[in-house]
Structure formats: structure tokens, C-alpha cells
Design an enzyme around this catalytic site. Structure first.
Site, PDB file in Angstrom:
ATOM      1  CE1 TYR A   1       7.220   7.410  -0.623  1.00 16.49           C
ATOM      2  CE2 TYR A   1       5.315   6.156   0.118  1.00 16.49           C
ATOM      3  CZ  TYR A   1       6.264   6.430  -0.841  1.00 16.49           C
ATOM      4  OH  TYR A   1       6.270   5.731  -2.018  1.00 16.49           O
TER       5      TYR A   1
ATOM      6  CB  ALA B   1      -0.914   0.006   1.219  1.00 15.79           C
ATOM      7  CE  LYS B   2       3.384   6.501  -4.468  1.00 14.34           C
ATOM      8  NZ  LYS B   2       4.802   6.111  -4.298  1.00 14.34           N
ATOM      9  CB  SER B   3       0.291   4.111   3.582  1.00 16.89           C
ATOM     10  OG  SER B   3       0.088   4.846   4.761  1.00 16.89           O
TER      11      SER B   3
END
Length: 313
Positions: A163, A157-159
Site C-alpha cells: 500500500y 497478499a494484502k500486505s
């Protein structure tokens, strides 16, 4: 126009950049409850075209699903909203940042009562690591910060929360005088950069860490694997020990922001000849030919932005 100007799409409305605000009590600010994407629109001979927009938006909605954030707009409608935003800003080429996040209602770890909202930003963004990096390469270090272990944060998941780890990797590299950092996974094997996937070339074979290595399933990564196959370059997904980085013939980053960027040194160890190698150059050349529309779109990766050619200014 550039970052900080133009229109931003917010929940179905185009608003001025300076008016695109959220409340300081929004859940996403306090708990990182957001998912996002990074895509690009390129200026091709037949007009502005988004590169693999459908795939990016599917991953956005997949990321939202993992975090139990269901947005009211379906994928086709969100796809059209992206194109609408690009048109509203008159871009022929730009970076695209869609975001789905938990908004303002109440604070507490549980997000369920907070509304799910969305925004789409577009701006002009050139070479992420600098124009020279695409040819001359960059100097990187292996970071002291590792990627998260499986079953802690979902790497697929690009959460926005993920980051925070990327920021630590990037800041450490910058303060140590490097352009970027490479993270290892919890087993001490190569994972990825702060926001990039990585490929290692040895004896004309391209190696890249497998999905189990705490890597984001990069869309550019997938593109490079496909284009390498088209060029007759063998690609193998396999665990990569740290020392393989130092003895590689070539190493390069891939990602929407960095595109295809060669690495010339790692931890002050020169990689190969210390400049962009022949395999990297061939893959990079094919990549830019495809995204810039200089060769036929054999894989159906380009989506026209404007209904008729010449509509953009």
C-alpha cells in the site's frame, strides 16, 4: 462511536483505543511486515451481520502465510475475536480492520526473531468516496504509477508494504484534483485502483482484469461477479487496454470500502452518459439488497454478530 474511540482487540485482550500501542522499534514500522483485511458489518433487519467474514479472514491468513507469519490463534478463534470486538463496541454496523504484523524484538531485514502479533479495530465508516459518489460517480485519472511486476511483491497478499504504491496513486490523484487513480500493470494494461478492483461495461458485458494483472483477488470483486451472473449479466476476465476505459459504456470500482462506486470520467473523458449507468445501477442495487439483508442470503455470506436479536444498542 467512531474512529478513535472504543475498544481494540490486541493479542487476546480488549484495550482502550488510546492504549492500543506498539513499540517504535517494531519491525512492521520499519519494514512494512504486516498483512491486513478490510471487512464490513451491516445493520440488517435481523440484526448486525458481518459480510463474508470467513472469506476475509481466510485471505488474511493466506497473506500471512505468504509472508511466513504464523499467528498463534487459529481461524475459528480469530473469527470469534472479530465478533467479540464488535460486541464490545456495541456496533450494529461498522468497518472491520484485522491486522497481523511483526512486533518488537530487533531490527534488520530478516524478521524471523520478531514476534507475530495481531490486532482488530472497528469503527463507523460511511461511503469511502462520499455518499454522492454511489449515485453520481467519481472523477478519476490513470496514474503515472504502475502496479508492481509479477514476482516482485505478491499481489495476491494484502500486505501493508503493497500500500505504499497505493498511497502514491491516491496522493497523485488528489493533488491533481481527482477522486481516485487507476493503475496500469507493467505491460500498460489496466490493473486496479489505489485500493479497488475495476469493472468495465461495454455492450452490456462486464469486463474485469484477470488475476495475472497484478490485482488483489478482491472479495467484493468475487461477489460482483456472482451477483452479475445472478442478474444474467455476462462477466469476462480479460486483459483490458487503457483506451477501453475511455470508450466504455460504464466503469465502476468495487471493494469493501468503496462497495460499488460508479466512475463518471477518466482523464477528463466522460464515461457513457457521465452518470451511473443501468448495468452499474442494477449490480449496485442487488449488492446493497444482499449486504443489508433486504433479500434472502442465498449465498450464505452474512454472519450474525449477536446471539439474540436486539442485543445490540
Amino acid at each position: 462511536m467512531s474512529f478513535g474511540s472504543g475498544k481494540i482487540w490486541m493479542n487476546g485482550e480488549l484495550v482502550d483505543w488510546d492504549s492500543a500501542n506498539i513499540h517504535v522499534g517494531s519491525h512492521v514500522i520499519h519494514y512494512g511486515s504486516g498483512v491486513f483485511e478490510g471487512a464490513r458489518c451491516y445493520d440488517t433487519p435481523t440484526g448486525a451481520a458481518c459480510f463474508r467474514l470467513d472469506t476475509h479472514l481466510r485471505r488474511l491468513y493466506d497473506s500471512a502465510k505468504v509472508y511466513r507469519m504464523s499467528y498463534d490463534l487459529d481461524l475459528p478463534a480469530f473469527h470469534e475475536a472479530v465478533l467479540e470486538t464488535i460486541r464490545a463496541n456495541g456496533y450494529t454496523a461498522c468497518y472491520i480492520r484485522p491486522l497481523i504484523y511483526r512486533g518488537y524484538h530487533e531490527l534488520g531485514v530478516s524478521p524471523f526473531k520478531c514476534p507475530v502479533e495481531a490486532a482488530i479495530l472497528t469503527w463507523h465508516w460511511g461511503a469511502y468516496l462520499g455518499e454522492d459518489a454511489l449515485e453520481k460517480g467519481v472523477d478519476v485519472q490513470v496514474s503515472s504509477w504502475a502496479r508492481s511486476a509479477p514476482n516482485t511483491f505478491p499481489a495476491m497478499a494484502k500486505s501493508t508494504a503493497n500500500y505504499a504504491n497505493s498511497q502514491l496513486i491516491k496522493m497523485e490523484a488528489t493533488l491533481n484534483g481527482y477522486d481516485e487513480g487507476i493503475a496500469l500493470d507493467t505491460s500498460g494494461l489496466v490493473s486496479e485502483g489505489s485500493g479497488q478492483n475495476i469493472f468495465v461495461i461495454r455492450d452490456d458485458i462486464a469486463f474485469t482484469p484477470p488475476m495475472g494483472g497484478s490485482v488483489l483477488p478482491g472479495i467484493t470483486r468475487d461477489v460482483i461477479m456472482t451477483l452479475a451472473g445472478d442478474l444474467g449479466i455476462s462477466v469476462r476476465e480479460r486483459p483490458i487496454p487503457r483506451e477501453m476505459l475511455y470508450i466504455a459504456d460504464e466503469v465502476f470500482f468495487t471493494g469493501t470500502a468503496v462497495e460499488v462506486s460508479p466512475i463518471r470520467s477518466i482523464d477528463k473523458v466522460t464515461i457513457g452518459s457521465g452518470q451511473r449507468g443501468p448495468v452499474t445501477a442494477a449490480i449496485q442495487r442487488r449488492f446493497f439488497d444482499v449486504v443489508n439483508g433486504n433479500v434472502p442470503d442465498a449465498h450464505g455470506w452474512l454472519t450474525p454478530v449477536y446471539a439474540t436479536q436486539g442485543a445490540a444498542s
